[in-house]
Design a protein around this motif. Structure first.
Motif: not given
Length: 263
Positions: A1-25
């Motif tokens: 479960m921890l491995t799955t959680f960590f992978i989800a956080c990697l994907l979340l970080g990618a989304l967050v970084g992308f949106l931050a660059g795209l929208l400045g949020i």
């Protein structure tokens, strides 16, 4: 479960970084509701979910905002004379917000986040542009603004730019400099806010082992690893897409998230 959680956080970080660059949020607007959903999957108790989500969100902002502050300083976007006036009270507010959060229930914190995000989304949807230049308020009032920004940003797990930039723009500060001030103060908010969540979480015996107070390390590492990498792709795409339309779509998304958290 921890491995799955960590992978989800990697994907979340990618989304967050992308949106931050795209929208400045700020990433906290996405990180906090996502962690509220993900943290129960690793066994974190319901009454600890919100403070852990907030503390972890602020800790990720510390790591991801340092390069942004350096870049703004290099490009002379930060008017330090103005910024120094509120840095101390912003830090105090961020610490105070963490201690306030420790005294509130997760449900109350979720309501605060939902209400504040709804107001920010409404502002984003309205796309208010004020061209009239106003004089800056007195130093005391300006420091009050900094204190309010620090407290609210800490209670929401965000850097505070979404609060500070509209206020500075209202008083006639150029947008480039408003963003610079907000970026520098956002690093202070994240640093002292996460310090506060670290301190207040030390007496919680039922936190998972990989925690520093209310900061959950697997989430911190996972989000931080990918967020900075994907920000550059958001910046590139921002030059090709109608960003104002995307911001409005994102504002609608925020309102849906706020309603879900409130319910």
């Amino acid at each position: 479960m921890l491995t799955t959680f960590f992978i989800a956080c990697l994907l979340l970080g990618a989304l967050v970084g992308f949106l931050a660059g795209l929208l400045g949020i700020g990433g906290g607007l996405v990180i906090v509701p996502a962690l509220v959903y993900l943290l129960p999957q690793v066994g974190i108790e319901a009454n600890l979910i919100m403070p852990v989500a907030l503390g972890t969100s602020l800790a990720t902002i510390v790591l991801t905002s340092m390069s942004a502050v350096r870049a703004h300083h290099k490009n002379r976007n930060i008017p330090w004379q103005l910024t120094r006036q509120i840095m101390a009270v912003v830090a105090l507010g961020a610490l105070l917000g963490a201690f306030i959060a420790d005294e509130l229930s997760s449900q109350t914190l979720a309501y605060i986040f939902a209400c504040a995000v709804t107001l920010l989304a409404i502002y984003m949807l309205a796309s208010i542009r004020r061209n009239k230049t106003r004089d800056m308020p007195s130093n005391l009032v300006f420091q009050g603004v900094g204190l309010f920004t620090g407290v609210m940003a800490s209670l929401m797990g965000i850097a505070g730019g979404a609060i500070l930039i509209p206020i500075l723009s209202y008083f006639g500060v150029q947008m480039r400099q408003s963003i610079g001030v907000a970026t520098a103060c956002g690093l202070i908010v994240a640093l002292f806010g996460s310090l506060g969540y670290f301190i207040t979480g030390l007496d919680q015996d039922n936190l998972p082992g990989l925690s520093l107070g209310y900061i959950y390390l697997p989430a911190l590492v996972g989000i931080s690893l990918t967020s900075s990498l994907f920000a550059r792709y958001g910046v590139k795409l921002a030059t090709k897409l109608p960003v104002r339309t995307l911001k409005k779509c994102f504002a609608v998304f925020l309102m849906i998230v706020a309603i879900k958290m409130a319910v």
